[in-house]
Design an enzyme around this catalytic site. Structure first.
Site, PDB file in Angstrom:
ATOM      1  CB  THR A   1      41.128   4.776 -25.926  1.00 50.48           C
ATOM      2  OG1 THR A   1      41.687   3.641 -25.232  1.00 50.48           O
ATOM      3  CG2 THR A   1      41.052   5.947 -24.960  1.00 50.48           C
ATOM      4  CD  GLU A   2      37.845  -0.118 -25.719  1.00 55.95           C
ATOM      5  OE1 GLU A   2      37.719  -0.824 -24.716  1.00 55.95           O
ATOM      6  OE2 GLU A   2      37.480   1.095 -25.754  1.00 55.95           O
ATOM      7  CB  VAL A   3      37.060   3.810 -31.990  1.00 57.26           C
ATOM      8  CG1 VAL A   3      35.760   3.082 -31.701  1.00 57.26           C
ATOM      9  CG2 VAL A   3      37.161   5.098 -31.197  1.00 57.26           C
TER      10      VAL A   3
END
Length: 259
Positions: free
Chosen positions: A135-137
């Site tokens: 989920t980094e983006v």
């Protein structure tokens, strides 16, 4: 080394490393990464360990980076952040290249860095209720380190879908895409993983597991003819190893060999 954020146990040649911050959903911080590296190195060097199981205590396997840790990183300069990133890089690489088989036992959500840990394990068994994803983006970050491993594992197309959207997927979808090995009901996952680990300990030679894991990790980097030459060399070297001599002798004599 005394551990504060994980636990480490050995029984029947199986080392169990447990993420132990259930109140923080086993979120990663710098100290936990250091402890994980130490635990894997300890297991890797121990003659009493043949297989390693990585799991999480509580409802989540690992929720990614700790919020306080993320806030701290905002204050770091580039060199400090690079050094910190390299710690996680080394953890991923050490798991991926470790001579011993590493199994992820995932009994809750594995998100961002937590899913990265699952990605670099050799085998992974996940309960149906777990969600997995990078989920980094969605917080303006980048799933940089795991990309190197994920593209190798599931290919560019599926990796683009997961890494660019930041979506979470169900365990069944993760298994279908090749991200994880198998989906196992929560009521039986501990017993199931333990059986897999024991079978690896008793039915497969340690040298064979080590060499096969090394071959899997390197063969994609080589042109096909070089890869085949490398494989042939490993094949020839393995034939003279004591494990191979014992295994073939037992097979010819129709004996059950316990490794």
């Amino acid at each position: 080394m005394a551990f504060s954020f994980i636990t480490y146990e050995v029984a029947s040649r199986i080392a169990t490393i447990t993420l132990n911050r259930p109140e923080k959903r086993n979120a990663l911080n710098g100290e936990m990464v250091v402890e994980l590296r130490a635990a894997f190195q300890q297991a890797g060097k121990s003659e009493d360990v043949k297989v390693i199981v990585l799991k999480g205590n509580g409802e989540a396997f690992c929720a990614g980076a700790d919020l306080a840790y993320l806030q701290q990183l905002q204050q770091n300069n580039y060199e400090e952040n690079l050094a910190d990133s390299r710690e996680l890089m080394q953890l991923f690489l050490e798991i991926y290249e470790l001579d011993k088989i590493v199994i992820a036992q995932v009994e809750g959500h594995a998100i961002a860095g937590g899913c990265g840990l699952v990605t670099v394990c050799d085998l992974s068994y996940v309960v149906p209720e777990a969600l997995l994803g990078y989920t980094e983006v969605k917080i303006g970050f980048v799933p940089a380190l795991v990309t190197v491993f994920l593209v190798r594992k599931i290919g560019e197309g599926r990796s683009r879908d997961l890494l660019l959207t930041g979506k979470l997927i169900a365990a069944e979808k993760a298994a279908k895409d090749g991200l994880i090995t198998e989906v196992v009901p929560a009521a039986s996952i501990s017993e199931y993983v333990n059986k897999i680990a024991i079978n690896l300990c008793t039915e497969a030679a340690a040298n064979s597991l080590k060499v096969t894991k090394q071959l899997i990790g390197t063969v994609l980097d080589l042109p096909i003819k070089e890869g085949l030459e490398h494989a042939a060399a490993l094949n020839a070297a393995t034939r003279s190893h004591e494990d191979c001599k014992r295994g073939i002798a037992a097979f010819l004599n129709k004996e059950k060999l316990k490794w």
